[in-house]
Enzyme design. Structure first.
Site, PDB file in Angstrom:
ATOM      1  N   GLY A  70     -45.649  10.837  -0.765  1.00 54.89           N
ATOM      2  CA  GLY A  70     -45.057  11.511   0.385  1.00 54.89           C
ATOM      3  C   GLY A  70     -44.404  12.815  -0.020  1.00 54.89           C
TER       4      GLY A  70
ATOM      5  N   ALA B  15     -38.109  17.140  -1.471  1.00 56.21           N
ATOM      6  CA  ALA B  15     -38.713  16.460  -2.613  1.00 56.21           C
ATOM      7  C   ALA B  15     -40.135  15.998  -2.311  1.00 56.21           C
ATOM      8  CB  ALA B  15     -37.861  15.253  -2.998  1.00 56.21           C
TER       9      ALA B  15
ATOM     10  N   LYS C  83     -39.482  10.551  -7.707  1.00 51.22           N
ATOM     11  CA  LYS C  83     -39.050  11.547  -6.731  1.00 51.22           C
ATOM     12  C   LYS C  83     -38.705  12.821  -7.474  1.00 51.22           C
ATOM     13  CE  LYS C  83     -36.387  11.988  -2.685  1.00 51.22           C
ATOM     14  NZ  LYS C  83     -35.690  11.197  -1.716  1.00 51.22           N
TER      15      LYS C  83
ATOM     16  N   VAL D  73     -42.673  12.664  -3.550  1.00 54.81           N
ATOM     17  CA  VAL D  73     -42.621  11.347  -4.192  1.00 54.81           C
ATOM     18  C   VAL D  73     -44.029  10.991  -4.633  1.00 54.81           C
ATOM     19  CG1 VAL D  73     -42.016   8.915  -3.945  1.00 54.81           C
ATOM     20  CG2 VAL D  73     -40.667  10.651  -2.756  1.00 54.81           C
TER      21      VAL D  73
ATOM     22  N   GLY E 280     -41.352  15.690   1.499  1.00 57.05           N
ATOM     23  CA  GLY E 280     -40.343  16.033   2.489  1.00 57.05           C
ATOM     24  C   GLY E 280     -39.817  17.423   2.223  1.00 57.05           C
ATOM     25  N   GLY E 281     -38.768  17.785   2.928  1.00 56.50           N
ATOM     26  CA  GLY E 281     -38.196  19.111   2.803  1.00 56.50           C
ATOM     27  C   GLY E 281     -37.573  19.388   1.450  1.00 56.50           C
TER      28      GLY E 281
ATOM     29  N   ASP F 119     -28.812   9.935   5.970  1.00 53.11           N
ATOM     30  CA  ASP F 119     -30.195  10.218   6.382  1.00 53.11           C
ATOM     31  C   ASP F 119     -30.926   8.920   6.728  1.00 53.11           C
ATOM     32  OD1 ASP F 119     -32.250  12.006   6.981  1.00 53.11           O
ATOM     33  OD2 ASP F 119     -33.091  11.895   4.966  1.00 53.11           O
TER      34      ASP F 119
END
Length: 172
Positions: free
Chosen positions: A22, A27, A44, A29, A24-25, A136
């Protein structure tokens, strides 16, 4: 979002990055495989590059998170910095995220929802007892260990990323 290189095949510490799980903004993974033990872990890798003081802050944050011992909190196994780029080694939850299991608009059966809420509430209570705030909570940070057992991930890392306004990215 900035363009970050795919790091599949690279080595971080004792782990080889197998595939991206995955992005994200803050990091990416990856699924990683330990070179010697042949075990799997989630790796991560934060996008930003940290300098002196920020590495110390991130190290302290990683130490706090690694000491969280609760069945519904994803364990942090290791931490490192590779060319000023911090990374965490965590347990791998092969069931994916709750968002993957229940895409937006899905109806979660009441019994399952209640089971999940109880588990997340227990994890959050444990964190609050240890004076930590997650900041979060979302289905993407709730990982399925099996069909009805979940673990909360991303404790504290997002707070550090949001509060470290002077993180230098590779593009600056």
């Amino acid at each position: 979002m900035e363009n970050h290189p795919n790091r599949v095949g690279q080595q971080l510490g004792n782990y080889q990055l197998i595939r991206m799980l995955g992005r994200g903004g803050f990091a990416e993974v990856y699924l990683g495989k330990h070179l010697y033990l042949k075990t799997q872990a989630a790796i991560k890798l934060l996008h930003g590059q940290l300098t002196g003081q920020h590495i110390r802050l991130f190290t302290r944050e990683a130490q706090i998170i690694a000491n969280l011992k609760h069945p519904h909190i994803l364990r942090v196994l290791d931490f490192g910095v590779d060319t000023s780029m911090p990374y965490l080694i965590m347990d791998y939850a092969s069931g994916g995220t709750l968002r993957q299991r229940y895409p937006s608009g899905s109806v979660v059966p009441l019994g399952k929802a209640l089971t999940y809420v109880k588990q997340i509430a227990a994890a959050l209570q444990y964190a609050h007892n240890n004076k930590l705030i997650h900041r979060d909570i979302k289905p993407e940070n709730m990982l399925l260990i099996d069909k009805s057992f979940i673990a909360l991930s991303d404790f504290g890392i997002v707070a550090l990323a949001h509060n470290t306004s002077s993180i230098e990215t590779a593009d600056t």
